[in-house]
Structure formats: C-alpha cells, structure tokens
Design a protein around this motif. Structure first.
Motif, PDB file in Angstrom:
ATOM      1  N   PRO A 150      29.364  19.170  14.792  1.00  0.00           N
ATOM      2  CA  PRO A 150      29.144  18.042  15.714  1.00  0.00           C
ATOM      3  C   PRO A 150      29.599  18.362  17.141  1.00  0.00           C
ATOM      4  O   PRO A 150      28.870  18.082  18.099  1.00  0.00           O
ATOM      5  CB  PRO A 150      29.983  16.916  15.095  1.00  0.00           C
ATOM      6  N   GLN A 193      29.738  21.079  18.673  1.00  0.00           N
ATOM      7  CA  GLN A 193      28.841  22.023  19.354  1.00  0.00           C
ATOM      8  C   GLN A 193      27.617  21.298  19.920  1.00  0.00           C
ATOM      9  O   GLN A 193      27.240  21.494  21.066  1.00  0.00           O
ATOM     10  CB  GLN A 193      28.385  23.113  18.379  1.00  0.00           C
ATOM     11  N   LEU A 194      27.018  20.469  19.081  1.00  0.00           N
ATOM     12  CA  LEU A 194      25.840  19.739  19.561  1.00  0.00           C
ATOM     13  C   LEU A 194      26.223  18.736  20.645  1.00  0.00           C
ATOM     14  O   LEU A 194      25.459  18.494  21.574  1.00  0.00           O
ATOM     15  CB  LEU A 194      25.140  19.013  18.397  1.00  0.00           C
ATOM     16  N   LEU A 195      27.413  18.161  20.519  1.00  0.00           N
ATOM     17  CA  LEU A 195      27.837  17.175  21.518  1.00  0.00           C
ATOM     18  C   LEU A 195      28.123  17.831  22.858  1.00  0.00           C
ATOM     19  O   LEU A 195      27.867  17.248  23.917  1.00  0.00           O
ATOM     20  CB  LEU A 195      29.075  16.418  21.029  1.00  0.00           C
ATOM     21  N   GLY A 197      26.528  20.147  24.009  1.00  0.00           N
ATOM     22  CA  GLY A 197      25.212  20.438  24.583  1.00  0.00           C
ATOM     23  C   GLY A 197      24.831  21.888  24.344  1.00  0.00           C
ATOM     24  O   GLY A 197      25.586  22.807  24.640  1.00  0.00           O
ATOM     25  N   MET A 198      23.675  22.087  23.783  1.00  0.00           N
ATOM     26  CA  MET A 198      23.160  23.435  23.595  1.00  0.00           C
ATOM     27  C   MET A 198      22.344  23.757  24.846  1.00  0.00           C
ATOM     28  O   MET A 198      22.032  22.876  25.647  1.00  0.00           O
ATOM     29  CB  MET A 198      22.255  23.485  22.370  1.00  0.00           C
ATOM     30  N   ASN A 215      20.520  18.343  25.802  1.00  0.00           N
ATOM     31  CA  ASN A 215      21.668  17.526  26.154  1.00  0.00           C
ATOM     32  C   ASN A 215      21.406  16.121  25.630  1.00  0.00           C
ATOM     33  O   ASN A 215      20.416  15.497  25.967  1.00  0.00           O
ATOM     34  CB  ASN A 215      21.788  17.541  27.688  1.00  0.00           C
ATOM     35  N   LEU A 216      22.300  15.638  24.798  1.00  0.00           N
ATOM     36  CA  LEU A 216      22.055  14.355  24.138  1.00  0.00           C
ATOM     37  C   LEU A 216      22.323  13.151  25.034  1.00  0.00           C
ATOM     38  O   LEU A 216      21.914  12.038  24.719  1.00  0.00           O
ATOM     39  CB  LEU A 216      22.915  14.251  22.869  1.00  0.00           C
TER      40      LEU A 216
END
Lengths: 567, 567
Positions: free
Chosen positions: B117, B119-121, B123-124, B128-129
């Motif tokens: 989580p 890592q994805l938060l 931002g890859m 970007n979420l």
C-alpha cells in the motif's frame, strides 16, 4: 523503484523484488535452480515482457468483417484461437454501444420507445426474452444487445428528467467499462489493491469537504443511499448500545429515531429492517418549504423521553427527494448536542452541493454530523451506483460490523491488513463503485464538479422563473427552490376557471399521470410526478444531467402544454 | 405490431400508437395541430428515423489518430462537436481493455504485480492517486486507466485461484459494458422495462431449477450473498412475527437462528444487523467433512426451547466457503418441518451445481427450502456482482419490505405496476445485475452452464487425485471433496520427519502464509489459505474459472513446491 514501474515486468525484476522483500530464501532458490529449463523460461518471459511493453503502445486493434452466425460463446477466449473472434465480438458490441451513446445525446432520438410488459413478454420481432437449453449464435447475441437498448430508456438523454440520477458521463462510462473488465471485489487489498486505495483517498477527500478535521473518520461505498442510511442507524446503535451486536435489541431500551415526514423512506425502512420497528421512527413536521421544524424535533424528543423511550438518532435531510428541501442542520445539531443524540445527514441528493462554493451554505452545519450519506451518482452525475456512507468516528464501522472471518481476513498476510475493508461492511463481496468516480474527479477536477452543480441549479432557476407566473401553472411551494427540484401543477384550460374544491382536486390529481402517460407513449420526454401530504399529484422537475440546456427546459414546458392542453 | 418493432421509430408511428392506447385525445391533438411547424417537425423526425435505421447496420466507427494531450473531459459529449473525440476516446479505452483481456488469458503474463500500500500511495512513475482541483488531460486519463489495470490483479487469469469468484467471461463482460452504458436502475419498470422482465424470467427459471412447482415464488438480485442471506432472515422473521416490522424486535420473544459452525459469516452478521444479536445465532456441529450433524440441530432446538427461546430459522449451507461441504438438506428439512422452522439454503457457492445433472444430487431436498441464496457470480462464472435471493412464498418480500413511497411507486401509472420491484427490496435504487447473466444464459444455453460446472469439478478431482498420495501433502479431510474445494497442507521437507506436536503445528501454521506471500510477490499464481477450527493454516484450492486447464493445476503444485521447498 523503476524495476516495478512497468507492466509485463520481467522475471529478473521480480526476482530482484523478491530478494529485496523476502531475503535470501527465494533468491537462493533462483540461484540454485537456474537449470536450463528455468533459465529458458526466464528468458522467454523476458522477451514476452519486452514485446508486451511495446504492445502497450503499438498493438492497435483492427476491425475485420466477421461472420458471427456460425460463432458461439465457446469459440471465444479462453478457446484455442479464440483471441481474434473475442476481439471482433467485443468491437462489434462497442459499435452498438457507441452508436447508443451518440444517439443518447441526439435530441431527434426519442427518450424511450414504450411498450407494456405483456408486449415485451410476448416477444417483439426478433427479440425473445426466453432462455433456452441450447446456445444461441453470437449474431443473435449481438441482436439481443441492440434490442435491449432499443426497448430501454435513455437515462442520459437531455430530455430525461425522471429521476435524481440522470445523464451519461463519458469518463464515468469508460470507468465502468474498465471496472467490469477488472471484475474484482473490494473486500481485500489482496485482490483490489488500486481500487481499495482509490476508495480510501476519495473518501478522505469527501470527509475534508464535509469539514471534518483532517478528513479523519471512516467511510465506505455502499449499494445505494438506502443502505448508506441503514449504516448510519446501525452505527448509532452500536455507539450507544454496543451490546446489541451480541445480545440483540432486547438488550436495549425502546429506542426511537427521528426524521422529517418528507425524508426518504429508507430511514423508516432501516427502522423496520434493523428491528426498531417503523412506528419507532418518529416523523417530524416540516414548514411550507418541506424543511424540518426544529421546535417540533425538540418537542418530540421530550415527549418520547416522557413516555420512557430512548431517543437515539436524528436524520436531517440535505435535499429531500420531492421538494429538494434542506433541513436546518445547525439548529438540529444544537438539539442533538443538548440531548446527546446521533446526528445523521442524509445528503444522498443534496450532498453534491458541497462541491459548490455558491451553494454549499445550504448544508452549513454538516461538519457537526456524526454520519453523512452522499451519493455521487445523483447530483454529481457519476454512473450508477456510487453512494458513500461517511462516519466521523474512526473505527466504529469496524467495531459495529466485524465478524473476523478467518478465510478472508487472515491476520498473517504479508501486507498491512488494515487496508482490508471487507469486515467494516454488512456485505461480504462489495462491488467496485469507486473507479468511475475517481476517474471523473481526475478528469474534471474538483472545479468541474462545481461547474456542473452550479449549472444544474441555474437551469432549474431558469425553469422556476419561466413558470412561476405563467398562465396554467401553480407552484407547489412559494419561493425559489433550494435544490434543482421545481414542483408545480399544470392546470389545463378546462380547470382554470373552476372553483377550488374537491371536484377540482380530483380532476387535477389525474392531470399529471395522464400527461406522463402520453409523454412515455410518445417517448418525447420523462418527468416525475407524485402526490405529497394533502397535495394532489404534481410534477417534480429535477436537473442533474450536464447535457440539459435551456432549450430542453423550454421543450418540457411546450410538451406538457401540448399534451395537457385538452385534458 | 411492427410499427413499434424498429428503433428510431417515426412520429407517425408514435401518433398511431398513442391513438390506439389513449383514444382520441392525443390523436385529436395531432390532427388539429398539424400546423406547418408541427408537420415539418414530424417529417424531419421521420427522415431522421430512416437514417437511424440504416445507421444501425452501416455506420461503423473508424479509428483516427487523436492527440488526447489537449483534450479534456469538457470536450466530450454533450459538448458541441464532442461526438468525434468521444468515440475516439472510448475506442482508445477499449483498446486498453481488449489488450488487458488478451493478456488475462496469456499464461506468460503475471497474475499480479504486487506492491505494498505505501508504495502505491507514494505514487508510481506517472501514476498518482491524488485528486486535484484542476482537470487532467484525456491523455493522462488514458494513462491512469492503463496503470490501474497494471497494478491490479488479473482475476480472470487461469492461475488465479484465490476467490470463489474468478474468470472473465467474454459474454458476461460485454453484458456489463452494455449495462453501464444503459446506466439505469431496477426499481421501476418505467426506467428499466427490459431489465425488469429479464430479471423476472431468469429468476423464475432459477426457481424451476430449484424445483418449486411451476417456478412460483418470488426473488430478487441483491448486492451479494451476505445481503441475500440477510433477506432470508428478514423474511423468516416477517413470516412468523410480522409485527416486528412495525413494533420492532421487542414485539417478538427471544428468537434464535441455527447455522453450521462453518457456514458463511454473513448469517451471524445478519443476526447482529437485524437485531437478533450474534449470540442468538447458534452454531451447529459438523462431521469431519464439514457437514452439519442433523442430530446436533435437533438437540440444540430442544435445548433452546427449554430455555424459553423461540427457534425461528435454520440455514443449511450448500457448499461451505472453505471445505465446499453440502449440509444434508433433506434431514435438516425434516427437522424444520417437525418444529415449524424456516429453512434457508445458502447456495451462494454451491447453488451452481443445480445446473449439472451429475452433481445436483448434492443439493437434494433444496426444493423443500423456504428460501435460497444462489450466486451466479461464483460457480457459474458470471461477472461480479450477481446474487439471487429466492423465496418460495409469493408476496412475502413485498409484505416484509414495502414502504409504499409515493414518489416512486405511483399507483396511477399507465402500465401494470406490479412490475415495479423496488418496494420488495431493502435498497431503493438497485444496480442492474441481471443483464450479463441473462446474456450468458442465451449465449451458452443451460447446457453450457452444465458443461462449465462439470469441467470445474473434474479439474478439482484431478487435483485431488494428484496430491492425495503425493509426498509432502496432507489432505485436511478424507475422501473426495463434494465441491471444487480441495483443502490441503503442503509439508516442506524440513517438517516431514518432525513428530506431530505443538512445534510442528506452529511451523506448519506459518508455511501457507509464507508461500502465499512469495506467490504474490512473484505474481505467478494466487490461492487462498486459512486456519479453521483447530486446524492450522492450510491451502484451499477452488476452481470456478473456465480458462483453467490441467496444466494450470500442475503449475500450482510445482509452484507451491518451488516456493515452499526450503521453508
């Protein structure tokens, strides 16, 4: 970190990833077992990966004439050589859908092509609803798709005003297509990592907009506003009487809930479902505009207490279904604080106005609520379904609903399992409702939602100004509506001179249903009607579709007059 | 009737239609008001209609290179000149989706590309979420779509065995795309005429397959098995204690519910939600295969009655979540009849076996149930979500849940309003879950579902036979599984010689989570594990995806051994 930033990532990268995360165990394996077989598999995968990366940018589909009359579901993927027919079939479906989208926005197309149930059940030419033992060809399946749309209702049509949810947002639509392709479930991070995080971030943003400090609290998307409202009652019960979860309602005194006489029926339904009983949902009087009278709330709380009942919960509606009325949240919050009651704001319909700097004052005090229902699928134009239940107290959804199912919420997973949201819900599997909304937010920006809301309210103001003094119209309540709801009677010429009284009431009661029936049979437009309280059937016009223009409002009025003139 | 059998039907046709249905009123209007203006509108519409009819067959979309970097959501329909960018944008999305579909069935593609989580938060690259105030270009939106799929889990991959719902049925997928394009709501025939009828016909067919005479009874699709099970408890309560709807649980004696210790947690959850209290959900002992022991049910009913409680409801599970066990329905039905209890069969997972002549005997006695949960989205491979609650007594859903909301369920509509299903539900709006299922049934035929089910059971039999005597494996229960659930421990070489006892138990408990973590980090396959009762973590293998072949079963075993060998 870039080694994990590309799709179709090579095995080498994964091996490194595993090394970093799992220590030497698996790395050791890969070193030890670099047999020829394994090596060639890895290299093969690497090549595949490189190809895939290129494909992402370069492999574009090509339409090819395909004879679907001899193709069946069994010929599609995962069938051998199923790739080409699969792509061609899906493209054919997409053509049907894009043609439908095109026509939805085309005002020369009808809103619907009405048929009675018995007509559709008997079967239209080439369209038969019956299911059979043997498969049908893909050609027939494509015809079925076309016919399903043909005999349906274009809820995105600029002249469809029938429901609080209307419109067809293209970004939202793309989001739904992707959601169904991903075909996963919200209960665990394990199988919906991206969606779970999108939900978390979006719900936090919504809590910030409500005005809860730092956007703290908790929330979930639920299958519609009725269920969201039900959550609020459950959580209130758990807050004050947590033993009910274990022992049932018999562990609590006689609890009563309060809500406006014109609130959504789901509050009463929640009372019935959850074991309070609908007679313990006490209805509050409203003023002439449909807003709760706070003094009536306080009087009824005192009355209930005197009878020995225990007041638990107050629902303030932000945007009632029919009048679009906003209950005075601050006044209600004062009373809730005084008597220590849970305050829920049902903003299923009106919550969207929080996005507008011009209109959000109508919900002022919402930051004092303990919970809020807010349906982006209504005023914000997000495709169905998308409804949020937001709760100020963190952890209470989990406390209220958790059952700790071992097969799903294993505590010994390798990731931070607080991201597994399933145990907070009354559902087990939960549909992915977030993606379309998140994608629309990205594509429009907060500012885009604001513009949409302001525009819909302007259009309803236009309608209100147009008919408030027009011959043949009577407004159901005085003054400019708070929301996009404009409620009015159309009075046909034959009734205009008639004295007020029972005969006129009875005749007027039949006018809206008759006009509505003709609208539907002609397929030109759709608008809702209903009686309310002692008021006979009237039209309730609402705007939530961004395709609507002033010309559509004009059309509606012309159409009502055309169809109703001789009644 | 043919005048209404074509889409884009001309105004003339409609006028006739109105004449037939509404008498001379509107026809008179059309005759009287045939002003030049009206005539030209009618002729225009007629021409449009003719064009549309041709379009249905001939207007095919064309891909065109489009620069999306300067296009925004506001440039799409309903924007002026928005048609071309709309079509091109949707086609670009479809390309992303069809590439995803292709790769889903490609075994050289990973099942997932795991990230934590955080890592994805964080931002890859390029993904970007976070949501912002300003809109993003459609180019970025397309990148977001691609990345959302990239970091997700391919639940249709032939090596994804993690959930009871898996697979990606192409017909079902097309059905979901259409459903989201139609973007409507099940509560009234008014806005979902075709879907409401499809639901009615399909549910009747399901009731026939259950074995209820003439397929009579009632039913609804609900948002998942947990909610369907909740419906069953609500309806049982309403049947025996209808006053609870009005007066609440205090109007009833202390009611108790019975269900297997290994039934789905939603029965207990329903007890908590509906105000029974979870301690009034009494758990029944099971035999070594996880099936309820009928004698234990009778003993516990007698015990409850002696304590002064009132037994209300028994749930028999047809296919438990972990073992896939089928409770002996006939024996349980005998006891329910003897004590006058409501019998519910939770066939969320096992209901699909009713479609197979070979396997339906496992549910024999189901026709004696008062209600049944059956999730086509599990064993029948229908995309999520699709869960039915079926009830033998007609009218009881309506009785239990109706609130008669005047704004939605007007009695004075022009059509037969018994087709408005909304008041039977605890939801208000209800998602269209039927279309994909109906379309799959058309495309596969009843026989296609049977083949699918038989095949999945054969594959699990293959797995069972492969590992039951294999070194390093222990079965969790003896004998051939009843459903596709194969439950087993993998014993790494280091534990094989170890005497049974606490140390071995503790070590073995950690094996499945470790292997699972490595599977996910490597992305090669996914399979569930959990402890149950006094049994430490074991793998639960299930097959419901029609893309699975024996080679995938072999792969799973190889992979478990590869990853677990050195533990």
């Amino acid at each position: 970190r870039t080694f994990i930033a590309f799709s179709g990532d090579a095995w080498y990268g994964v091996a490194h990833g595993c090394t970093r995360k799992l220590g030497m165990k698996i790395c050791g394996f890969l070193q030890k077992n670099n047999s020829l077989d394994e090596k060639s598999r890895m290299v093969g995968a690497f090549k595949e990966s490189t190809k895939n990366q290129m494909c992402d940018n370069s492999e574009r589909f090509t339409r090819a004439e395909t004879d679907f009359s001899n193709l069946f579901a069994r010929d599609l993927l995962p069938a051998k050589n199923g790739e080409e027919p699969t792509i061609q079939f899906l493209l054919e479906v997409v053509e049907i859908l894009t043609n439908y989208v095109r026509k939805t926005f085309d005002r020369s197309t009808k809103v619907l092509d009405f048929h009675h149930p018995h007509q559709l059940l008997e079967g239209m030419e080439g369209f038969n609803l019956e299911l059979s033992d043997q498969p049908e060809s893909l050609e027939q399946i494509l015809v079925d798709c076309r016919d399903t749309l043909k005999y349906g209702v274009r809820t995105g049509h600029p002249r469809f005003f029938n429901q609080l949810s209307s419109g067809l947002d293209i970004i939202g639509l793309a989001g739904e297509w992707l959601t169904s392709t991903a075909n996963t479930n919200m209960f665990t991070y394990e199988i919906a990592p991206v969606f779970v995080l999108m939900e978390q971030l979006t719900l936090k943003k919504m809590r910030e907009i409500i005005g809860w400090p730092n956007g703290d609290g908790d929330a979930l998307f639920s299958p519609g506003g009725a269920i969201s409202n039900m959550y609020s009652v459950m959580v209130a019960r758990y807050k004050y009487f947590p033993e009910v979860k274990t022992k049932g309602m018999s562990a609590a005194p006689r609890l009563v809930l309060f809500t406006s006489e014109y609130s959504h029926y789901s509050i009463k339904k929640a009372g019935a479902v959850l074991g309070f009983g609908k007679e313990n949902v006490i209805l509050l009087k409203t003023d002439e505009r449909g807003r709760v009278i706070p003094a009536d709330l306080e009087a009824k709380i005192i009355d209930a207490k005197q009878k020995g009942y225990v007041p638990l919960f107050v629902n303030a509606t932000a945007g009632t279904t029919v009048y679009g009325a906003f209950d005075p949240i601050n006044d209600i919050a004062d009373i809730c604080e005084k008597y220590n009651l849970w305050l829920h704001v049902d903003g299923a319909w009106g919550g969207g106005l929080l996005m507008s700097r011009k209109h959000r004052h109508k919900l002022s005090g919402i930051e004092r609520a303990n919970s809020v229902t807010w349906n982006p699928h209504k005023m914000m134009g997000v495709p169905l379904q998308c409804s949020a239940i937001l709760v100020r107290e963190k952890g209470i959804l989990q406390g209220c609903n958790s059952m700790c199912a071992g097969y799903l919420f294993q505590p010994d997973k390798q990731y931070d399992v607080t991201y597994d949201t399933g145990d907070k819900a009354i559902q087990c599997g939960r549909h992915v409702d977030i993606f379309k909304f998140w994608l629309m937010w990205k594509a429009k920006g907060t500012i885009g939602f604001e513009q949409h809301i302001d525009r819909c309210l302007e259009l309803s103001e236009y309608l209100y100004n147009k008919i408030k003094n027009r011959e043949g119209y009577e407004m159901v309540f005085e003054g400019q509506p708070q929301h996009t709801n404009v409620c009015f009677w159309y009075i046909p010429p034959s009734l205009r001179g008639m004295p007020h009284g029972d005969e006129r009431r009875e005749k007027l009661h039949r006018v809206a249903p008759k006009i509505k029936a003709m609208m539907m049979e002609c397929g030109t437009t759709m608008v809702g009607y209903q009686p309310q309280g002692d008021k006979v059937n009237f039209f309730r016009m609402v705007v939530s579709n961004h395709a609507v223009t002033k010309s559509d409002i004009d059309f509606l009025i012309d159409e009502i007059e055309r169809l109703g003139h001789d009644l």
